[in-house]
Each structure stands twice: as structure tokens, then as C-alpha cells.
Design a protein around this motif. Structure first.
Motif, short mmCIF file in Angstrom:
data_model
loop_
_atom_site.label_atom_id
_atom_site.label_comp_id
_atom_site.label_asym_id
_atom_site.label_seq_id
_atom_site.Cartn_x
_atom_site.Cartn_y
_atom_site.Cartn_z
N LYS A 1 0.67 -1.29 -0.14
CA LYS A 1 0.07 -0.04 0.14
C LYS A 1 0.84 1.19 -0.01
CE LYS A 1 -3.82 -2.02 2.78
NZ LYS A 1 -4.43 -2.02 4.04
N ASP B 1 3.91 0.74 2.93
CA ASP B 1 3.21 -0.09 3.75
C ASP B 1 3.00 -1.57 3.33
OD1 ASP B 1 1.63 -1.43 5.78
OD2 ASP B 1 -0.07 -0.14 5.83
N ASN C 1 0.54 5.34 1.06
CA ASN C 1 -0.48 6.25 1.87
C ASN C 1 -1.90 5.85 2.16
OD1 ASN C 1 1.58 7.88 1.55
ND2 ASN C 1 0.62 9.59 0.54
N ASN C 2 -1.97 4.31 2.46
CA ASN C 2 -3.23 3.74 2.89
C ASN C 2 -3.97 3.25 1.72
OD1 ASN C 2 -2.67 3.76 5.94
ND2 ASN C 2 -3.55 5.86 5.75
N SER C 3 -3.43 3.24 0.50
CA SER C 3 -4.17 2.89 -0.70
C SER C 3 -3.62 1.55 -1.30
CB SER C 3 -4.36 3.99 -1.57
OG SER C 3 -4.96 3.53 -2.93
N LYS D 1 6.02 -0.84 7.64
CA LYS D 1 5.73 0.48 7.18
C LYS D 1 7.03 1.53 7.34
CE LYS D 1 0.91 1.07 8.64
NZ LYS D 1 -0.14 1.79 9.56
#
Length: 206
Positions: free
Chosen positions: A50, A92, A52-54, A156
Motif C-alpha cells: 500500500k 506499507d 498512503n493507505n491505498s 511501514k
């Protein structure tokens, strides 16, 4: 007549010897036999990446992260000569069962030209570390790796990109900076994650 009887006896005797020999050989080749069957299995490692959380093909736009300034000197949400800031790209690999090599590439978006005196760096910009102009800064991709680990936050990694737009640049630069007023500056960001090549454990010394 005697010759025929003699020949017949010889034939019977030969047959008997053959049968005896066959029985003896059969006894000699007898053995225990056991057949065991099974299967071989393996589980393919899970992959998770991932930015930036995507986990999708795109992630939400990133604000350049301008440092806070007195509102009497500059409006919130805009940049100008004399400002600086930074933005984060969060890699991530949580839940991935392999290590990750990543590469970050930046380029100016279509119709975007950065001020000549605006500088960028992956380190905090100081007098000793002044950063590079955008076109020079993006020549080298930002690369790194994330080791495989089962910890909640262990996979992360945050990459911070710093920028600064100096206020005093001389008459020529002042003219170019003035020409930038009311323009949008956009950076296209491409982040690629690849499986880290497995490394065999060194053989222990005997």
C-alpha cells in the motif's frame, strides 16, 4: 525300443530338475515389500503493498505540506517565495510475507514548471544541505527496502520529501518567481513495490 525308453526317462528327469530349480529360485527371491504414499505441499507467500493507505492503482492527492506561517503574511493553503514544507509517502507492506524493494519516481505534471530556485531533498533543507532544483532532484529515483516482519507497524516506512522556495534570489529570479503567481504546481508520483529476492541462510560451520 530300449533307446526310446531311455530317451523318455531322460526327458522326464530333465523336466523334474527344471521344476525343482524353478521352485528353489522362487524361494530365493521372496522378500518383504511395503509401499507408502504421501504428498508434498507448500503455501504461497501473501503479498500486500500500500501507498498512503491505498492498495488501489492510485492514491489520494498529497498536499505539499507548507509550514505554518502568520496569516497576516500569507494566506493559508498557498505557497510563495519564502515558504517551505514537506510531504510524506508512506510505504506499507503490513501482512506481506515477503520483503519489499520499493522505488519512488517523481516528475512534473503536465503544464507544470517549477521555479528555478525552488529546491527539493529527502533530508531537511539547511544551509549545509541546500537541496536540488526539481529537474535535478528527480533524475535519481528514491529507492529503499522493507524487511519482512510480523510486527504491526514493522513493515511501514515513511519517505519524507522536503522543499523550500527561497525569498531572495536576485532580480532575474525575482522576475521568474513573479511570473509563477497564481499557477498550480503538481507532481506526478509513481511508487513501485517488488518482492525482495530471498536470501538463503548461510550454512552453519561444522
Amino acid at each position: 525300443m530300449k533307446k526310446k525308453v531311455y530317451a523318455a526317462r531322460l526327458g522326464v528327469t530333465a523336466l523334474a530338475l527344471t521344476l525343482v530349480t524353478t521352485c528353489l529360485m522362487g524361494s530365493t527371491l521372496a522378500r518383504y515389500v511395503t509401499e507408502v504414499t504421501g504428498s508434498a505441499t507448500a503455501t504461497v507467500a501473501k503479498w500486500s503493498f500500500k501507498v498512503n493507505n491505498s492498495a488501489a492503482a492510485t492514491f489520494a492527492d498529497i498536499d505539499l505540506g507548507r509550514t505554518a506561517y502568520d496569516s497576516s503574511t500569507i494566506k493559508a493553503g498557498v505557497i510563495a517565495p519564502g515558504t517551505s514544507g514537506s510531504f510524506d509517502i508512506v510505504i506499507d507492506g503490513t501482512d506481506s510475507e515477503v520483503g519489499i524493494d520499493y522505488e519512488i519516481k517523481l516528475e512534473a505534471a503536465a503544464d507544470t514548471t517549477f521555479p528555478d530556485d525552488m529546491v527539493f531533498s529527502t533530508e531537511a533543507i539547511t544551509e549545509a544541505k541546500p537541496g536540488k532544483g526539481f529537474s535535478e532532484f528527480i533524475k535519481t529515483a528514491i529507492k529503499g527496502s522493507v524487511d519482512q516482519s510480523d510486527g504491526a507497524e514493522a513493515m511501514k516506512k515513511t519517505v519524507t520529501i522536503y522543499w523550500a522556495w527561497p525569498l531572495d534570489g536576485g532580480a532575474d529570479k525575482d522576475a521568474k518567481d513573479t511570473a509563477m503567481n497564481d499557477k498550480d504546481l503538481s507532481i506526478d508520483i509513481t511508487v513501485t513495490g517488488k518482492q525482495k529476492a530471498p536470501e538463503p541462510t548461510p550454512a552453519s560451520a561444522s
